[in-house]
Design an enzyme around this catalytic site. Structure first.
Site, mmCIF file in Angstrom:
data_model
loop_
_atom_site.group_PDB
_atom_site.id
_atom_site.type_symbol
_atom_site.label_atom_id
_atom_site.label_comp_id
_atom_site.label_asym_id
_atom_site.label_seq_id
_atom_site.Cartn_x
_atom_site.Cartn_y
_atom_site.Cartn_z
ATOM 1 N N GLU A 175 -29.488 -10.948 -1.638
ATOM 2 C CA GLU A 175 -28.905 -10.423 -2.867
ATOM 3 C C GLU A 175 -28.919 -11.490 -3.959
ATOM 4 O OE1 GLU A 175 -24.613 -9.879 -3.304
ATOM 5 O OE2 GLU A 175 -24.402 -10.389 -1.178
ATOM 6 N N HIS A 203 -27.155 -6.642 -1.471
ATOM 7 C CA HIS A 203 -25.827 -6.543 -2.073
ATOM 8 C C HIS A 203 -24.992 -5.435 -1.420
ATOM 9 C CE1 HIS A 203 -23.035 -7.302 -5.338
ATOM 10 N NE2 HIS A 203 -23.087 -6.064 -5.763
ATOM 11 N N SER A 224 -18.491 -6.247 -4.887
ATOM 12 C CA SER A 224 -19.184 -6.514 -6.142
ATOM 13 C C SER A 224 -18.164 -6.824 -7.247
ATOM 14 C CB SER A 224 -20.089 -5.333 -6.502
ATOM 15 O OG SER A 224 -20.997 -5.666 -7.533
#
Length: 403
Positions: free
Chosen positions: A335, A365, A237
């Protein structure tokens, strides 16, 4: 999204065999983690918010998710394999993502920060990894996974956790990190992971986190004596975006590149100022991902704080990738960031960078660093990433180790 990226996993085998769990093993996993996961989320939530109505509603939601997870896994044991990605997995994962969205991001920023740390601590109780060793250096904060000697023969993964540049901690992914350590160590490589506690916004905004990454890299190379090509950057991320930005910063400083970088669901595009400029996947996958897109502008503001968002060190999707080392880029088809991830893969390849992609079309994600939640799907990807790291280390001219 281009079918090339959303189809079968474009994987490359480097010799390690991935063991598929038995049907009974899958059921046992569901029965155990089915209760652990909601309990861990509830643990962090209860600590932060004790309001009867919301608390009872959250308990019912968690119990409903748990019950469904166990039932659907049991039913899936008797379904043809082609049914599972299309029906079983998406619905089960959608329920988890809804639980995460409504559990964490209904809190205030400070509450969600502490709750995420509490959940990570709770999940760590179920890890069989050794106690973590803190990094002993004045300008580098983080923890070590693995126990190989700290000398010039070491191979290192420098890991940056996710959390929107504003939350998270180095101990978040103990199961995933220990799996990599065990896998790579089994091939004869002295290997450790340095999981970095980099500076978090809004207290320490851009470029503090990048400076921390540069300091950690110099610590490995200059003080421990690790050869740059025996270091692999990694992150998920925001940590994936930070890892890519760190490569661009090393290029600016004319420092040697590491052997490669692993970008897990990387957040690389922070230019968006309102929802109208978001790629289609932000809207299409709004209800299938764990991250609500509504929080993105606030996270961007905390991190950028007046800096130009078109700066490639803030939005590394805009960077010049010529001369970067091999990349392993991971994404989930459900995602919100997947359109940006696909664009990153294309831009890197157009710049001549060697890219190994892992796109699982039914995953959300950062699924692969959470085997507690996504069991066999996460573990399969973790093993493929580990094989990629092994291949990078084997081709390093200065490694000379491994079987």
């Amino acid at each position: 999204i281009n079918a090339e990226y959303m189809g079968a996993n474009n994987s490359v085998s480097f010799g390690s065999k991935i063991q598929k769990p038995s049907k009974m093993g899958n059921l046992i996993s569901s029965l155990s983690w089915g209760w652990v996961v909601p309990s861990s989320v509830l643990c962090g939530y209860i600590i932060q918010r004790w309001q009867r109505k919301k608390f009872l509603g959250f308990v019912l939601f968690a119990l409903g998710y748990t019950t469904y997870q166990v039932i659907i896994r049991f039913v899936s044991m008797f379904l043809p394999s082609f049914c599972r990605p299309k029906f079983v997995y998406p619905f089960r994962h959608d329920l988890f993502c809804a639980l995460f969205r409504h559990g964490f991001f209904e809190m205030t920023f400070d509450q969600s920060r502490i709750a995420l740390a509490r959940v990570a601590q709770f999940l760590a109780l179920f890890s069989k990894s050794r106690p973590l060793e803190p990094v002993k250096h004045s300008s580098v904060r983080g923890v070590w996974y693995g126990d190989a000697e700290l000398n010039g023969n070491l191979n290192v993964m420098l890991y940056a956790h996710g959390g929107g540049y504003s939350m998270g901690a180095s101990h978040m992914y103990k199961l995933a990190h220990q799996r990599w350590v065990d896998q790579i160590k089994s091939q004869g490589f002295p290997f450790r992971i340095l999981s970095l506690d980099y500076s978090l916004a809004p207290e320490q905004p851009f470029p503090a986190a990048i400076n921390d990454g540069v300091n950690a890299y110099k610590y490995l190379v200059d003080e421990i004596g690790v050869s740059p090509d025996k270091i692999v950057f990694a992150g998920d991320s925001a940590g994936g975006g930070l890892s890519l930005a760190l490569l661009l910063r090393l290029k600016q400083l004319n420092l040697p590149m590491p052997g490669g970088a692993i970008l897990i669901s990387p957040w690389v595009n922070l230019r968006h100022k309102d929802f109208s400029t978001y790629p289609d996947s932000y809207h299409k996958n709004a209800l299938t991902d764990a991250i609500p897109m509504e929080i993105m502008p606030e996270m961007i503001q905390r991190y950028a704080q007046g800096h130009n968002r078109d700066d490639p060190l803030i939005s590394p999707i805009l960077g010049d990738y010529h001369g970067l080392p091999p990349l392993c880029i991971i994404g989930g088809g459900r995602e919100i960031l997947i359109d940006d991830i696909v664009a990153l893969i294309e831009r890197a390849r157009n710049a001549g960078v060697e890219v190994h992609q892992i796109i699982n079309p039914v995953m959300p994600h950062v699924y692969c660093v959470m085997p507690e939640f996504f069991d066999s799907d996460a573990n399969t990807t973790l093993d493929e990433i580990g094989n990629w790291v092994i291949n990078v280390l084997r081709t390093s001219p200065k490694t000379g180790l491994g079987t």
